[in-house]
Enzyme design. Structure first.
Site, PDB file in Angstrom:
ATOM      1  N   ARG A  13       0.850  -1.202   0.000  1.00 44.27           N
ATOM      2  CA  ARG A  13       0.000   0.000   0.000  1.00 44.27           C
ATOM      3  C   ARG A  13       0.883   1.249   0.000  1.00 44.27           C
ATOM      4  NH1 ARG A  13       2.384   2.450   3.127  1.00 44.27           N
ATOM      5  NH2 ARG A  13       2.306   2.541   5.383  1.00 44.27           N
ATOM      6  N   HIS A  20       0.685   9.058  10.674  1.00 43.70           N
ATOM      7  CA  HIS A  20       0.738   9.188  12.136  1.00 43.70           C
ATOM      8  C   HIS A  20      -0.589   9.728  12.668  1.00 43.70           C
ATOM      9  CE1 HIS A  20       4.839   7.859  12.673  1.00 43.70           C
ATOM     10  NE2 HIS A  20       5.124   8.502  11.557  1.00 43.70           N
ATOM     11  N   ASP A  22      -3.377   7.162  12.378  1.00 45.59           N
ATOM     12  CA  ASP A  22      -4.214   5.955  12.578  1.00 45.59           C
ATOM     13  C   ASP A  22      -4.276   5.520  14.040  1.00 45.59           C
ATOM     14  OD1 ASP A  22      -1.572   4.926  12.502  1.00 45.59           O
ATOM     15  OD2 ASP A  22      -2.105   3.172  11.295  1.00 45.59           O
ATOM     16  N   GLY A 105       8.577   1.557   3.286  1.00 43.38           N
ATOM     17  CA  GLY A 105       7.353   2.239   3.707  1.00 43.38           C
ATOM     18  C   GLY A 105       6.179   1.886   2.817  1.00 43.38           C
ATOM     19  N   SER A 107       4.720  -1.152   3.111  1.00 45.88           N
ATOM     20  CA  SER A 107       4.025  -2.197   3.877  1.00 45.88           C
ATOM     21  C   SER A 107       4.286  -3.604   3.378  1.00 45.88           C
ATOM     22  CB  SER A 107       2.512  -1.935   3.900  1.00 45.88           C
ATOM     23  OG  SER A 107       2.254  -0.770   4.600  1.00 45.88           O
ATOM     24  N   SER A 108       5.539  -3.906   3.087  1.00 43.61           N
ATOM     25  CA  SER A 108       5.862  -5.279   2.687  1.00 43.61           C
ATOM     26  C   SER A 108       5.532  -6.255   3.822  1.00 43.61           C
ATOM     27  CB  SER A 108       7.343  -5.395   2.294  1.00 43.61           C
ATOM     28  OG  SER A 108       8.157  -4.970   3.361  1.00 43.61           O
ATOM     29  N   ASP A 149      -2.171   0.040   7.549  1.00 38.45           N
ATOM     30  CA  ASP A 149      -1.524  -0.740   6.482  1.00 38.45           C
ATOM     31  C   ASP A 149      -2.328  -2.004   6.191  1.00 38.45           C
ATOM     32  OD1 ASP A 149       0.349   1.185   6.982  1.00 38.45           O
ATOM     33  OD2 ASP A 149       1.780  -0.158   7.952  1.00 38.45           O
ATOM     34  N   TYR A 198       9.234   5.740  16.506  1.00 41.59           N
ATOM     35  CA  TYR A 198       7.790   5.553  16.303  1.00 41.59           C
ATOM     36  C   TYR A 198       7.048   5.432  17.641  1.00 41.59           C
ATOM     37  CZ  TYR A 198       3.490   3.565  14.265  1.00 41.59           C
ATOM     38  OH  TYR A 198       2.192   3.331  13.893  1.00 41.59           O
TER      39      TYR A 198
END
Ligand code: GLA
Length: 336
Positions: A13, A20, A22, A105, A107-108, A149, A198
């Site tokens: 995605r 920052h 969600d 970034g 979302s693997s 994600d 994070y």
């Protein structure tokens, strides 16, 4: 007879705007992309054995899982985390192939989790699968990530971006006009959430919330009155970013790409100055993309601290990255 083979496909995605937000119950606007992770496997046995086409090493997880966070190689922790969440007792043996670049970034890891959940027979709703995979990610990495994600990946709609209200987990698809080309460009800096700030950012937001209430709805006055300048900046980012998501959705619906671009730049500036998750490499890349003819706007996408920038451009423009198509969500097929 129960099926013996499975193929599960989960897209990566890209988040167009709303980062920052969600984990504070705010708004985000990601889209599932055509780069995806596929698991092809034979079902059965009491072990999950997966070989990655891209990364050396084989993941072998005995069921039921004991300690997901200790599995080696490390990508197996996502697999083990999902198996734990599902209470899986029937294993599989097969291969993982992915066109989602790791550490970017995009979302693997969430794509791997969702593909794994579907392959292991998760029949929940998009929200239920996303929440299980979110918990798996948290268990695997120790990072208190939000649900954006995984939910973007389970809920993707071809040709659409998704407004996600993270307070209600309601997903509203918004068409991406043909006049908008979405590009993802790597900054050259690998992104790592484990060990990044994070968790600290999330904790600061939660502290601010104790003082002013839910950040997406807090008044500008209440935020401006916060005594601690760091909490004030963090809260201001979340509040203003949610407003930008709403304005972006309105602009996207009427294909007003100029406004979308301005909002993306403002989002990047807020992530840089107020949320402090950008890096010089990301700032430079956003600058140079924004001054490229035909590019409406660009911003860091995802958590920041390196990784990729997302840009919206006119269809004829070529940029040094991936031109990504808004794609359908994850799917699975079982066969004998
Ligand atoms: C990571 C997390 C998401 C979200 C973004 C920032 O991708 O996994 O839940 O918090 O960062 O928007």
């Amino acid at each position: 007879m129960s099926p013996t083979r499975v193929q599960a496909i989960a897209p990566g995605r890209v988040n167009l705007i709303g980062d920052h937000t969600d984990y504070m119950g705010g708004l985000a606007l990601p889209m599932a992309i055509h780069l995806a992770t596929t698991i092809t496997a034979e079902l059965g046995g009491s072990t999950i054995e997966l070989r990655s086409h891209e990364i050396p090493g084989v993941v072998e997880v005995a069921l039921p899982v004991r300690a997901a966070s200790e599995v080696e190689p490390a990508w197996g922790r996502y697999v083990a985390g999902v198996a734990t969440e599902l209470g899986a007792t029937i294993g599989m043996r097969g291969e993982v192939r992915s066109t989602v670049p790791a550490g970017s970034g995009l979302s693997s890891s969430a794509a791997l989790e969702v593909a794994c959940a579907l392959a292991l027979g998760d029949t929940g709703t998009a929200v239920e699968i996303a929440e299980r995979c979110q918990r798996a990610e948290q268990a695997a990495t120790g990072v208190p990530c939000g649900v954006m994600d995984q939910l973007a990946i389970t809920s993707g709609v071809a040709g659409h971006a998704l407004v996600i209200d993270c307070a209600t987990l309601r997903v509203t698809p918004v068409p991406v006009p043909d006049t908008a080309a979405v590009w993802v460009v790597h900054s050259g800096q690998q992104r790592q959430l484990v060990g990044s700030a994070y968790s600290e950012r999330r904790a600061q937001c939660e502290q601010a919330q104790l003082l002013v209430g839910a950040l997406p709805d807090a008044s500008d006055r209440a935020i401006a009155d916060l005594e601690d300048p760091v909490l004030r900046r963090r809260a201001r980012h979340v509040r203003t970013e949610c407003a930008r998501v709403e304005a972006f959705a309105d602009a996207l619906i009427v294909a007003d790409l100029v406004t979308c671009g301005e909002l993306m730049r403002a989002s990047h500036e807020s992530l840089r100055a107020d949320f402090e998750v950008s890096t010089p490499a990301l700032d430079e890349l956003v600058e140079s993309l924004c001054s490229t003819p035909g590019v409406h706007g660009a911003r860091l996408t995802g958590a920041g601290f390196g990784g990729c920038v997302v840009a919206i451009a006119d269809p004829g423009v070529e940029l040094p990255g991936w031109k990504v198509r808004p794609s359908a969500g994850a799917s699975v097929e079982f066969s004998d």
